[in-house]
Design a protein around this motif. Structure first.
Motif, PDB file in Angstrom:
ATOM      1  N   VAL A 110       0.836  -1.206   0.000  1.00  0.00           N
ATOM      2  CA  VAL A 110       0.000   0.000   0.000  1.00  0.00           C
ATOM      3  C   VAL A 110       0.866   1.249   0.000  1.00  0.00           C
ATOM      4  CG1 VAL A 110      -1.680   1.322   1.335  1.00  0.00           C
ATOM      5  CG2 VAL A 110      -1.976  -1.153   1.067  1.00  0.00           C
ATOM      6  N   LEU A 111       1.899   1.264   0.805  1.00  0.00           N
ATOM      7  CA  LEU A 111       2.774   2.450   0.848  1.00  0.00           C
ATOM      8  C   LEU A 111       3.497   2.654  -0.476  1.00  0.00           C
ATOM      9  CD1 LEU A 111       4.317   2.235   4.436  1.00  0.00           C
ATOM     10  CD2 LEU A 111       2.283   3.450   3.657  1.00  0.00           C
ATOM     11  N   ARG A 112       3.830   1.579  -1.148  1.00  0.00           N
ATOM     12  CA  ARG A 112       4.577   1.663  -2.403  1.00  0.00           C
ATOM     13  C   ARG A 112       3.682   2.008  -3.594  1.00  0.00           C
ATOM     14  NH1 ARG A 112       6.141  -3.369  -2.490  1.00  0.00           N
ATOM     15  NH2 ARG A 112       4.524  -4.037  -3.966  1.00  0.00           N
ATOM     16  N   ASP A 113       2.524   1.357  -3.677  1.00  0.00           N
ATOM     17  CA  ASP A 113       1.727   1.406  -4.910  1.00  0.00           C
ATOM     18  C   ASP A 113       0.365   2.077  -4.767  1.00  0.00           C
ATOM     19  OD1 ASP A 113       3.753   0.011  -6.226  1.00  0.00           O
ATOM     20  OD2 ASP A 113       2.857  -1.947  -5.811  1.00  0.00           O
ATOM     21  N   MET A 114      -0.070   2.353  -3.546  1.00  0.00           N
ATOM     22  CA  MET A 114      -1.434   2.860  -3.357  1.00  0.00           C
ATOM     23  C   MET A 114      -1.483   4.166  -2.565  1.00  0.00           C
ATOM     24  SD  MET A 114      -3.734   0.713  -4.713  1.00  0.00           S
ATOM     25  CE  MET A 114      -5.215   0.700  -3.707  1.00  0.00           C
ATOM     26  N   THR A 115      -0.376   4.892  -2.520  1.00  0.00           N
ATOM     27  CA  THR A 115      -0.302   6.108  -1.711  1.00  0.00           C
ATOM     28  C   THR A 115      -0.176   7.332  -2.601  1.00  0.00           C
ATOM     29  OG1 THR A 115       0.755   4.861   0.083  1.00  0.00           O
ATOM     30  CG2 THR A 115       0.936   7.261   0.162  1.00  0.00           C
ATOM     31  N   SER A 116      -0.999   8.337  -2.330  1.00  0.00           N
ATOM     32  CA  SER A 116      -0.964   9.563  -3.123  1.00  0.00           C
ATOM     33  C   SER A 116       0.227  10.420  -2.707  1.00  0.00           C
ATOM     34  CB  SER A 116      -2.255  10.356  -2.924  1.00  0.00           C
ATOM     35  OG  SER A 116      -2.186  11.148  -1.753  1.00  0.00           O
ATOM     36  N   PRO A 117       0.659  11.333  -3.567  1.00  0.00           N
ATOM     37  CA  PRO A 117       1.765  12.220  -3.201  1.00  0.00           C
ATOM     38  C   PRO A 117       1.466  13.063  -1.958  1.00  0.00           C
ATOM     39  CG  PRO A 117       1.363  12.310  -5.563  1.00  0.00           C
ATOM     40  CD  PRO A 117       0.236  11.535  -4.970  1.00  0.00           C
TER      41      PRO A 117
END
Length: 237
Positions: free
Chosen positions: A86-93
């Motif tokens: 989630v932190l790598r691929d599902m987190t917005s800037p």
């Protein structure tokens, strides 16, 4: 939680049976972490490949609590790898968490996640390839049936045998087995990253973010991992 209160071993056995089936099945992304939306069969092998934020938040917490009850390294790894996904691929800037990742890429469901036997051997070579396909049930003819012509000869990575059996077959300790598995998964994950990724639904939904913030905060305590707390605080802010 009921087991924790009552110490009724049957309750933990029931939970562990399902948690093991999911963690070792194709419903779990064995290379990149995180759970697909649901299984289409009775053995957790063939998923609908979409990934949802709310599933992964709540499952991370379940595996964290199972780890606290049992001390099993598998549960710790699944929880951490799910949060790392989630932190790598599902987190917005801006720190919030996106809603979902599609099942399809290039018009075909699961294409990003599936492997042929030849692809595995090309990346890993003979010795490591043999170890990997034995561990993850990779077969030349594919390991599942599907009406889709594209799926012929392709494999869903899953773990059909306990690690103790694998370690004995290859003459490795449990630690050596895990280290080798981790290294080979890293190589294949790097190759997979060059593929066309499924699209991400970039909506940031407050309630689903609340679930992930809670999971990250819990993980920071259970796993003593400050970066999970930092991510939780950033999203909450």
């Amino acid at each position: 939680r009921r087991y924790h209160r009552t110490r009724d071993a049957r309750l933990l056995e029931m939970a562990a049976l399902t948690l093991d089936g999911m963690a070792c099945g194709g419903i779990y992304d064995q290379l990149g972490g995180g759970f697909h939306r649901y299984s289409t069969d009775a053995v957790w092998l063939v998923p609908h490949f979409e990934k949802m934020l709310y599933d992964n938040a709540q499952l991370a917490q379940v595996y964290l609590e199972a780890y606290q009850c049992t001390g099993r390294a598998l549960y710790r790894r699944v929880a951490a790898d799910t949060l790392d996904y989630v932190l790598r691929d599902m987190t917005s800037p801006h720190g919030g968490f996106f809603s979902a990742e599609d099942a399809d890429s290039e018009g075909e469901e699961g294409k990003f996640y599936l492997w042929t036997h030849a692809e595995i051997m090309d990346v890993l070579g003979e010795a490591d390839g043999h170890f990997f396909w034995a561990h993850y049930d990779v077969r030349p003819a594919g390991n599942f049936t599907s009406a889709e012509a594209f799926h012929a000869g392709r494999n869903i990575l899953h773990v059909p045998r306990p690690p103790e059996a694998m370690a004995k077959e290859f003459g490795l300790s449990s630690a050596e087995l895990e280290q080798r598995r981790k290294e080979l998964c890293g190589k294949l994950r790097a190759v997979r990253a060059l593929r066309t990724r499924p699209a991400v639904d970039t909506k940031v939904i407050a309630s689903w973010n609340g679930l992930m913030i809670s999971a990250l905060a819990q993980a920071s305590c259970v796993l003593d991992e400050p970066r999970y707390l930092q991510a939780a605080k950033r999203a909450a802010d």
